[in-house]
Design a protein around this motif. Structure first.
Motif: not given
Length: 554
Positions: A36-45, A68-75, A58-60, A49-52
């Protein structure tokens, strides 16, 4: 009892217990081998390319293990938040073909039962656990202001002691209930700090998914877990969220490596199972003779949006990243040219621990391969979608000529070795613009590019002669035979061997004749096969182009 009273003093409105939160986030029903992995970016722009790159890893890892791969916004840092960033992130993931199973949606809703997936909507959850830590004597309020912290730092520096808020320097570590009440009554703002059980004299061993075994000094700092505005710090919020959402593996940039002792201590103090961490080096950019990290501010090519605007297929970006993730992917791709890259299983222990260099030439080659494997119809669909947003003029052109455009795009495509003309959608228009009458009219305003070794009169003579013998229904052999016959009649050698044997006896060779016809029809010296071009243009357009050439050549 005093800890209980302290917790009530600080958080009188929080009535829930951790057990109440656990009941809302039951353990996931997955096999023990599922990630179970995630991408948890901050919405700062814009997403860089490194984040992608990290997100694809993580998705693979999740999907190749049936996880499961989920997206969490750390705002929670509202000062740094940029409007529209979350939408940009979601669009970037969609563009690169990186699907998430749970997380916020562009519609404003969410998918998944472990939400909310925006940290700003989880503030009450964090406070439940912060109150729980205070209740158990594991956290406390700190009323030190910036001046007070600076005085502590100066004293430490004078004594050549480690700077920070810890041990004897932690002024409010053992604050009494009465002192806390007095400070609150006086309106003094406070943070909540974790009471660290660690000692810098002790070492911890940690096994990184990418870098292998690493040894750290234990964390002894009483870190802030809640800021004066009532919002949690990243350190605390991510620990709560990763546990409740069932995260098993975290891939992140190696700038977080130094935080590992803090994070391990947080999970242990909270009584949570710690996820496994893998830290990846940043993707590097070649600048002259040196290399450096991509910068969102300095480098236009440092964001996912740049590649989308240029028209690189998202799948080509992901395919290129697969080469950076595991070096043996390239060998696998050669053996499996038509399989999806998702059929290749990545391995964290085969990842390069040092920063990979972003190679634009390599990306272009991979992108050409990706596009060459698509049918003309699929290329058209991608081109249609891209140009609608990025090149309205070209969009209008192909929208009016759909079938014609598909035929153009199919040139050299349905073969064992398809043409590899395009590395991105923005390459297409300059290469095929001559097919469209409106764009061709613009192109020839600056004049026809007749070869230097052919005079204007000779060029007109060739085109005039060919316009009389041109037959649309001729097969390729018959078509070329007519060009050879015309060449002979006009004093040109019918083949190169003949011309090379005695060049002074001829005006040129059959290639010169074909080139003039090519210029008349396309105003280009380099094009796909001339016969294919004429078949797609059709008899009427071919004749009109030749007449136009004869009329314009003065």
């Amino acid at each position: 009892m005093s800890n209980e009273n302290m917790a009530e003093l600080l958080f009188p409105d929080i009535q829930q217990l951790p057990a109440d939160i656990y009941s809302q986030s039951p353990p996931r029903n997955l096999s023990s081998s599922a990630f179970v992995t995630r991408f948890a970016p901050s919405p700062t722009g814009s997403l860089n390319i490194g984040g992608l790159y990290a997100t694809l890893i993580s998705e693979r890892l999740a999907h190749q293990s049936n996880g499961v791969f989920f997206l969490r916004i750390e705002d929670t840092d509202k000062k740094r938040e940029i409007k529209g960033s979350m939408e940009n992130i979601i669009n970037a993931l969609s563009y690169a073909g990186i699907p998430f199973d749970e997380g916020p949606l562009l519609s404003g809703g969410e998918k998944g039962v472990y939400g909310p997936y925006k940290q700003s909507s989880r503030i009450q959850i964090y406070k439940v656990f912060i109150k729980h830590l205070v209740r158990n004597g594991l956290a406390y309020p700190c009323f030190c202001d910036a001046d007070g912290l600076q005085k502590i730092r100066i004293s430490q520096q004078n004594l050549k002691a480690t700077t920070g808020y810890y041990g004897e320097w932690a002024k409010h570590r053992n604050i009494s209930l009465e002192q806390a009440k007095e400070e609150i009554v006086n309106g003094k703002p406070f943070v909540i700090r974790l009471k660290s059980p660690g000692s810098s004299d002790r070492r911890i061993m940690y096994n990184d998914l990418v870098k292998g075994p690493i040894e750290f000094p234990e964390n002894d700092q009483d870190i802030v877990i809640m800021k004066t505005d009532g919002l949690p710090t990243y350190h605390f919020a991510h620990a709560i969220d990763d546990y409740l959402m069932g995260t098993t593996h975290v891939i992140r940039g190696d700038e977080w490596l130094s935080s590992v002792p803090i994070h391990l201590q947080l999970f242990e103090t909270l009584g949570f199972r710690t996820p496994e961490y893998g830290h990846i080096a940043p993707i590097m950019k070649q600048v002259g003779a040196s290399k450096r990290k991509f910068s969102k501010r300095k480098d236009l090519d440092g964001t996912a949006q740049f590649y989308k605007e240029q028209g690189y297929p998202g799948i080509a970006i992901s395919e290129y990243f697969m080469n950076l993730i595991n070096s043996n992917f390239e060998e696998w791709r050669m053996a499996n040219p038509y399989e999806s890259f998702k059929d290749f299983s990545i391995s964290t222990n085969k990842m390069n621990a040092s920063g990979a260099l972003f190679d634009m030439d390599k990306l272009n080659d991979i992108s050409k391969d990706v596009i060459s494997r698509l049918t003309g119809n699929r290329v058209f669909d991608h081109l249609y979608t891209w140009s609608k947003e990025m090149d309205p003029e070209f969009y209008n052109c192909i929208d009016k000529n759909k079938e014609y455009t598909v035929n153009i795009l199919n040139i050299g495509r349905p073969t064992e070795k398809p043409r590899k003309d395009y590395s991105k959608w923005s390459d297409v228009k300059p290469m095929i613009a001559f097919f469209y009458d409106d764009l061709f009219e613009v192109d020839i305003q600056s004049g026809y590019k007749v070869p230097a070794n052919v005079s204007v009169e000779a060029a007109k003579e060739i085109v005039r002669g060919y316009s009389k013998i041109y037959r649309f229904n001729n097969e390729k052999d018959a078509w070329f035979q007519k060009i050879k016959e015309l060449a002979g009649e006009l004093g040109y050698a019918k083949d190169m061997k003949q011309y090379k044997a005695s060049p002074d006896n001829y005006n040129g060779h059959v290639g010169d004749v074909a080139m003039v016809i090519r210029i008349a029809l396309t105003n280009r010296a380099n094009t796909p096969d001339l016969f294919d071009i004429m078949k797609i243009m059709g008899e009427k357009r071919v004749l009109l182009r030749m007449r136009r050439f004869l009329g314009d050549m003065k």
